[in-house]
Enzyme design. Sequence first.
Site, PDB file in Angstrom:
ATOM      1  N   CYS A 263     -34.570  32.381 -94.791  1.00  0.00           N
ATOM      2  CA  CYS A 263     -33.677  33.460 -95.197  1.00  0.00           C
ATOM      3  C   CYS A 263     -32.198  33.124 -95.027  1.00  0.00           C
ATOM      4  O   CYS A 263     -31.337  33.855 -95.520  1.00  0.00           O
ATOM      5  CB  CYS A 263     -34.012  34.737 -94.444  1.00  0.00           C
ATOM      6  SG  CYS A 263     -35.683  35.347 -94.795  1.00  0.00           S
TER       7      CYS A 263
ATOM      8  N   ASN B 224     -36.917  42.575 -98.553  1.00  0.00           N
ATOM      9  CA  ASN B 224     -36.411  41.300 -98.042  1.00  0.00           C
ATOM     10  C   ASN B 224     -36.786  40.211 -99.036  1.00  0.00           C
ATOM     11  O   ASN B 224     -37.936  39.782 -99.101  1.00  0.00           O
ATOM     12  CB  ASN B 224     -37.023  41.017 -96.663  1.00  0.00           C
ATOM     13  CG  ASN B 224     -36.579  39.696 -96.071  1.00  0.00           C
ATOM     14  OD1 ASN B 224     -36.008  38.850 -96.754  1.00  0.00           O
ATOM     15  ND2 ASN B 224     -36.847  39.488 -94.795  1.00  0.00           N
TER      16      ASN B 224
ATOM     17  N   HIS C 132     -27.861  39.244 -94.300  1.00  0.00           N
ATOM     18  CA  HIS C 132     -29.215  39.109 -94.836  1.00  0.00           C
ATOM     19  C   HIS C 132     -29.938  40.434 -94.650  1.00  0.00           C
ATOM     20  O   HIS C 132     -29.876  41.055 -93.589  1.00  0.00           O
ATOM     21  CB  HIS C 132     -29.956  37.989 -94.107  1.00  0.00           C
ATOM     22  CG  HIS C 132     -31.440  37.996 -94.336  1.00  0.00           C
ATOM     23  ND1 HIS C 132     -31.987  38.015 -95.591  1.00  0.00           N
ATOM     24  CD2 HIS C 132     -32.483  38.025 -93.462  1.00  0.00           C
ATOM     25  CE1 HIS C 132     -33.311  38.040 -95.493  1.00  0.00           C
ATOM     26  NE2 HIS C 132     -33.629  38.051 -94.206  1.00  0.00           N
TER      27      HIS C 132
END
Length: 364
Positions: A148, A313, A283
């Site tokens: 990520c 996500n 993020h």
Amino acid sequence: MTTNSGSVFVAGSGRYVPQRAVDNFALYEQEEIRRSFDVDQARASLRKIDFEEAAALTPAEVFDRWAIQVTGIKARRVMDPAVDRSAEWMCAEAGRAALADAGMEASEIDLLIVACLTEREIVPNAACTVGHLLGIPQCPGYVMNAACAGFVYGLSSGYAFVRSGSARNVLVVSGDHLTGITDYTDPKTAVLFGDGAGGVVLTAEPGRGQVLAAPYVTADYSPTHLNLLGQAELQPGDDVPKLSMGGGPNVLRNAIKSMVGVAEQSLARTELGWDDVDVVVPHQANRRITAGIEKSLGLARGRVIDVIEHYGNASASTVPIALDEVLKGDHGPLPPTANIVLTAVGGGYTSGGAVIEWKGASGG
């Protein structure tokens, strides 16, 4: 390639998200989730609802309320292989949008950096495929997996190439098809992930945006937080590996601490302080993490961007997707000169931060 060195600018940004949006009710229709989701336990955990109202909820309504409570996610974008094709294809579309925003042709790019962990093909690598899809198959490039935090890692690498004079125009894109590797027998994991891609064009030519200093990246080995077994380790008859993700308060606290830490480190490389920062783009891992970052930094509500509600996500792509929305004015107008901090943490652990100054009016 060029031998000149100097500042690193952001010429444009772009994003691509699949058309298909899957809300929590539709997600609950999956048999694996219905079979493994403990409705009674989740019902008992619901907050801001009285006993009678909770008791009257259907299992699907319990799942929806539980998912929003623990993640902030109402829906996520899900790739349709018949439409969106692959992670590489989404990366190419995001790259195409970034090039259009920059007013550049793909032929002007002399390096491709692709952050991805769900590429359709390991060989050819994703950068080769993205280059082919963009009509520049001879453009050098490579793929990186920093989970990520991959986009910020890619930004760091692109910055170094432009700053050193090894490249003049670098396309940095990230994209993932996380829903294709999600373990739907684990509701706590299944509810989190979505698909999408985003990217920016870095250049040596003065532009609307500038990366004010070298992005800060770091790591800390942890195989339990997020784990995906490589195909080389598979034995005949083994199940296809699925993404395994740990959870709990320790993971949340570490994510907040890590993203705040790398944001501060990246800001320390500039001459700016937090009072100079207009927007933080973290993020999008979990709304509780985003709220924790906002609280830890003592920033006013709205300065830390939150888009997880409708995207989920989407791995490294959450940062460039949200950044592109900010630069296009989707979160309100930016000041004439806006200072934007990017921060991310991912499996590994990997984490990184960057600071961008943007002088283009939002929306144009």
